[in-house]
Design a protein around this motif. Structure first.
Motif, PDB file in Angstrom:
ATOM      1  N   ASP A  79       0.073  -2.547 -11.165  1.00 18.16           N
ATOM      2  CA  ASP A  79       0.909  -3.541 -10.473  1.00 18.16           C
ATOM      3  C   ASP A  79       0.784  -3.417  -8.962  1.00 18.16           C
ATOM      4  O   ASP A  79       0.671  -4.425  -8.250  1.00 18.16           O
ATOM      5  CB  ASP A  79       2.373  -3.403 -10.885  1.00 18.16           C
ATOM      6  CG  ASP A  79       2.679  -4.007 -12.240  1.00 18.16           C
ATOM      7  OD1 ASP A  79       1.830  -4.740 -12.784  1.00 18.16           O
ATOM      8  OD2 ASP A  79       3.790  -3.737 -12.755  1.00 18.16           O
ATOM      9  N   GLU A  80       0.815  -2.199  -8.452  1.00 23.19           N
ATOM     10  CA  GLU A  80       0.722  -2.018  -7.000  1.00 23.19           C
ATOM     11  C   GLU A  80      -0.665  -2.354  -6.487  1.00 23.19           C
ATOM     12  O   GLU A  80      -0.812  -2.931  -5.407  1.00 23.19           O
ATOM     13  CB  GLU A  80       1.150  -0.607  -6.588  1.00 23.19           C
ATOM     14  CG  GLU A  80       2.609  -0.283  -6.869  1.00 23.19           C
ATOM     15  CD  GLU A  80       3.600  -1.299  -6.328  1.00 23.19           C
ATOM     16  OE1 GLU A  80       3.314  -1.991  -5.319  1.00 23.19           O
ATOM     17  OE2 GLU A  80       4.690  -1.415  -6.915  1.00 23.19           O
ATOM     18  N   VAL A  81      -1.702  -2.010  -7.237  1.00 23.56           N
ATOM     19  CA  VAL A  81      -3.060  -2.391  -6.851  1.00 23.56           C
ATOM     20  C   VAL A  81      -3.163  -3.915  -6.788  1.00 23.56           C
ATOM     21  O   VAL A  81      -3.738  -4.473  -5.846  1.00 23.56           O
ATOM     22  CB  VAL A  81      -4.104  -1.789  -7.822  1.00 23.56           C
ATOM     23  CG1 VAL A  81      -5.467  -2.457  -7.673  1.00 23.56           C
ATOM     24  CG2 VAL A  81      -4.214  -0.285  -7.610  1.00 23.56           C
ATOM     25  N   ALA A  82      -2.590  -4.585  -7.765  1.00 21.81           N
ATOM     26  CA  ALA A  82      -2.608  -6.051  -7.779  1.00 21.81           C
ATOM     27  C   ALA A  82      -1.859  -6.610  -6.572  1.00 21.81           C
ATOM     28  O   ALA A  82      -2.319  -7.578  -5.940  1.00 21.81           O
ATOM     29  CB  ALA A  82      -2.007  -6.578  -9.077  1.00 21.81           C
ATOM     30  N   ASP A  83      -0.723  -6.015  -6.230  1.00 20.74           N
ATOM     31  CA  ASP A  83       0.037  -6.482  -5.066  1.00 20.74           C
ATOM     32  C   ASP A  83      -0.757  -6.296  -3.776  1.00 20.74           C
ATOM     33  O   ASP A  83      -0.792  -7.183  -2.913  1.00 20.74           O
ATOM     34  CB  ASP A  83       1.372  -5.736  -4.958  1.00 20.74           C
ATOM     35  CG  ASP A  83       2.376  -6.153  -6.017  1.00 20.74           C
ATOM     36  OD1 ASP A  83       2.209  -7.225  -6.629  1.00 20.74           O
ATOM     37  OD2 ASP A  83       3.344  -5.387  -6.237  1.00 20.74           O
ATOM     38  N   ALA A  94      -5.016  12.256 -13.292  1.00 22.76           N
ATOM     39  CA  ALA A  94      -4.594  11.894 -14.648  1.00 22.76           C
ATOM     40  C   ALA A  94      -3.534  10.799 -14.677  1.00 22.76           C
ATOM     41  O   ALA A  94      -2.999  10.492 -15.742  1.00 22.76           O
ATOM     42  CB  ALA A  94      -4.079  13.136 -15.371  1.00 22.76           C
ATOM     43  N   VAL A  95      -3.249  10.180 -13.555  1.00 22.32           N
ATOM     44  CA  VAL A  95      -2.133   9.232 -13.486  1.00 22.32           C
ATOM     45  C   VAL A  95      -2.294   8.046 -14.438  1.00 22.32           C
ATOM     46  O   VAL A  95      -1.315   7.493 -14.923  1.00 22.32           O
ATOM     47  CB  VAL A  95      -1.896   8.757 -12.033  1.00 22.32           C
ATOM     48  CG1 VAL A  95      -2.936   7.748 -11.609  1.00 22.32           C
ATOM     49  CG2 VAL A  95      -0.495   8.201 -11.856  1.00 22.32           C
ATOM     50  N   ASP A 127       3.446   4.273 -18.464  1.00 21.33           N
ATOM     51  CA  ASP A 127       4.356   3.842 -17.401  1.00 21.33           C
ATOM     52  C   ASP A 127       3.705   3.961 -16.029  1.00 21.33           C
ATOM     53  O   ASP A 127       3.740   3.023 -15.226  1.00 21.33           O
ATOM     54  CB  ASP A 127       5.658   4.639 -17.437  1.00 21.33           C
ATOM     55  CG  ASP A 127       6.521   4.290 -18.637  1.00 21.33           C
ATOM     56  OD1 ASP A 127       6.312   3.209 -19.234  1.00 21.33           O
ATOM     57  OD2 ASP A 127       7.411   5.094 -18.976  1.00 21.33           O
ATOM     58  N   ASP A 128       3.119   5.122 -15.749  1.00 19.85           N
ATOM     59  CA  ASP A 128       2.470   5.308 -14.453  1.00 19.85           C
ATOM     60  C   ASP A 128       1.270   4.384 -14.304  1.00 19.85           C
ATOM     61  O   ASP A 128       1.051   3.815 -13.232  1.00 19.85           O
ATOM     62  CB  ASP A 128       2.037   6.761 -14.265  1.00 19.85           C
ATOM     63  CG  ASP A 128       3.211   7.682 -13.969  1.00 19.85           C
ATOM     64  OD1 ASP A 128       4.268   7.188 -13.517  1.00 19.85           O
ATOM     65  OD2 ASP A 128       3.075   8.897 -14.186  1.00 19.85           O
ATOM     66  N   ALA A 129       0.496   4.229 -15.348  1.00 16.45           N
ATOM     67  CA  ALA A 129      -0.679   3.354 -15.289  1.00 16.45           C
ATOM     68  C   ALA A 129      -0.267   1.914 -14.999  1.00 16.45           C
ATOM     69  O   ALA A 129      -0.901   1.232 -14.178  1.00 16.45           O
ATOM     70  CB  ALA A 129      -1.469   3.433 -16.591  1.00 16.45           C
ATOM     71  N   ALA A 147       0.835  -1.197   0.000  1.00 16.34           N
ATOM     72  CA  ALA A 147       0.000   0.000   0.000  1.00 16.34           C
ATOM     73  C   ALA A 147       0.874   1.253   0.000  1.00 16.34           C
ATOM     74  O   ALA A 147       0.563   2.241  -0.679  1.00 16.34           O
ATOM     75  CB  ALA A 147      -0.938  -0.002   1.197  1.00 16.34           C
ATOM     76  N   SER A 148       1.987   1.194   0.705  1.00 20.32           N
ATOM     77  CA  SER A 148       2.927   2.326   0.706  1.00 20.32           C
ATOM     78  C   SER A 148       3.566   2.520  -0.661  1.00 20.32           C
ATOM     79  O   SER A 148       3.807   3.661  -1.079  1.00 20.32           O
ATOM     80  CB  SER A 148       4.006   2.112   1.765  1.00 20.32           C
ATOM     81  OG  SER A 148       3.439   2.129   3.055  1.00 20.32           O
ATOM     82  N   GLU A 149       3.834   1.438  -1.355  1.00 20.56           N
ATOM     83  CA  GLU A 149       4.383   1.546  -2.706  1.00 20.56           C
ATOM     84  C   GLU A 149       3.367   2.175  -3.659  1.00 20.56           C
ATOM     85  O   GLU A 149       3.741   2.946  -4.545  1.00 20.56           O
ATOM     86  CB  GLU A 149       4.854   0.184  -3.209  1.00 20.56           C
ATOM     87  CG  GLU A 149       6.107  -0.289  -2.478  1.00 20.56           C
ATOM     88  CD  GLU A 149       6.590  -1.654  -2.922  1.00 20.56           C
ATOM     89  OE1 GLU A 149       6.059  -2.208  -3.918  1.00 20.56           O
ATOM     90  OE2 GLU A 149       7.516  -2.178  -2.272  1.00 20.56           O
ATOM     91  N   LEU A 150       2.097   1.898  -3.455  1.00 21.62           N
ATOM     92  CA  LEU A 150       1.049   2.554  -4.238  1.00 21.62           C
ATOM     93  C   LEU A 150       1.009   4.044  -3.907  1.00 21.62           C
ATOM     94  O   LEU A 150       0.965   4.891  -4.802  1.00 21.62           O
ATOM     95  CB  LEU A 150      -0.306   1.896  -3.959  1.00 21.62           C
ATOM     96  CG  LEU A 150      -1.522   2.504  -4.651  1.00 21.62           C
ATOM     97  CD1 LEU A 150      -1.384   2.434  -6.169  1.00 21.62           C
ATOM     98  CD2 LEU A 150      -2.791   1.795  -4.185  1.00 21.62           C
ATOM     99  N   LEU A 151       1.070   4.360  -2.638  1.00 20.83           N
ATOM    100  CA  LEU A 151       1.073   5.759  -2.211  1.00 20.83           C
ATOM    101  C   LEU A 151       2.267   6.518  -2.769  1.00 20.83           C
ATOM    102  O   LEU A 151       2.145   7.688  -3.164  1.00 20.83           O
ATOM    103  CB  LEU A 151       1.068   5.845  -0.685  1.00 20.83           C
ATOM    104  CG  LEU A 151       1.170   7.232  -0.065  1.00 20.83           C
ATOM    105  CD1 LEU A 151       0.010   8.110  -0.505  1.00 20.83           C
ATOM    106  CD2 LEU A 151       1.230   7.112   1.447  1.00 20.83           C
ATOM    107  N   GLU A 152       3.405   5.849  -2.845  1.00 15.85           N
ATOM    108  CA  GLU A 152       4.623   6.494  -3.338  1.00 15.85           C
ATOM    109  C   GLU A 152       4.437   7.061  -4.750  1.00 15.85           C
ATOM    110  O   GLU A 152       4.984   8.117  -5.082  1.00 15.85           O
ATOM    111  CB  GLU A 152       5.775   5.484  -3.325  1.00 15.85           C
ATOM    112  CG  GLU A 152       7.095   6.056  -3.767  1.00 15.85           C
ATOM    113  CD  GLU A 152       8.199   5.014  -3.773  1.00 15.85           C
ATOM    114  OE1 GLU A 152       9.354   5.401  -3.562  1.00 15.85           O
ATOM    115  OE2 GLU A 152       7.896   3.814  -3.996  1.00 15.85           O
ATOM    116  N   ILE A 153       3.657   6.405  -5.568  1.00 15.69           N
ATOM    117  CA  ILE A 153       3.406   6.876  -6.933  1.00 15.69           C
ATOM    118  C   ILE A 153       2.745   8.250  -6.907  1.00 15.69           C
ATOM    119  O   ILE A 153       3.018   9.100  -7.751  1.00 15.69           O
ATOM    120  CB  ILE A 153       2.534   5.863  -7.710  1.00 15.69           C
ATOM    121  CG1 ILE A 153       3.269   4.530  -7.848  1.00 15.69           C
ATOM    122  CG2 ILE A 153       2.122   6.416  -9.076  1.00 15.69           C
ATOM    123  CD1 ILE A 153       2.389   3.374  -8.314  1.00 15.69           C
TER     124      ILE A 153
END
Length: 124
Positions: free
Chosen positions: A70-74, A57-58, A63-65, A40-46
């Motif tokens: 990937d982080e949502v899946a994790d 707009a991410v 690349d950002d998408a 969840a922290s890795e998702l927040l980092e984005i």
């Protein structure tokens, strides 16, 4: 959206994936909760230094998408594994939480800006 996937099927695949690698001893509730927090922290980092407009707009950039997906899946993978270990029906838990929140935060008249801020949990 692509294929429709059954949540229980995906959860079982995760359980089988871990079992095939003999990872069950490491998949304790504590370890899975910690891993979930890290992901969840890795998702927040984005989103950390993005403006509100940039964050909306991410998904426009490939690349950002890809990173967000990937982080949502994790996050979801660790949550499903956590629920499997503790025998929590994730959809039943979510439905029950929504029911409680609907009672806790009843709909009131709209505020001037269309948002009833006095009922928002972040305002408590």
């Amino acid at each position: 959206m692509t294929d429709t996937h059954d949540l229980a099927e995906l959860q079982q695949r995760l359980v089988d994936f871990a079992a095939a690698r003999r990872w069950e001893p490491f998949h304790t509730p504590k370890n899975l909760a910690a891993a979930l927090s890290v992901e969840a922290s890795e998702l927040l980092e984005i989103f950390q230094w993005l403006t509100p407009e940039q964050s909306v707009a991410v998904m426009d950039g490939d690349d950002d998408a890809d990173r967000v997906r990937d982080e949502v899946a994790d996050v979801l993978a660790y949550l499903l594994q956590f629920c499997a270990v503790l025998d929590i029906d994730v959809l039943a838990a979510l439905a029950a939480k929504i029911d409680r929140n609907e009672l806790r935060f009843p709909v009131s008249g709209p505020a001037e800006d269309g948002v009833s801020g006095h009922d928002h949990p972040s305002k408590e």
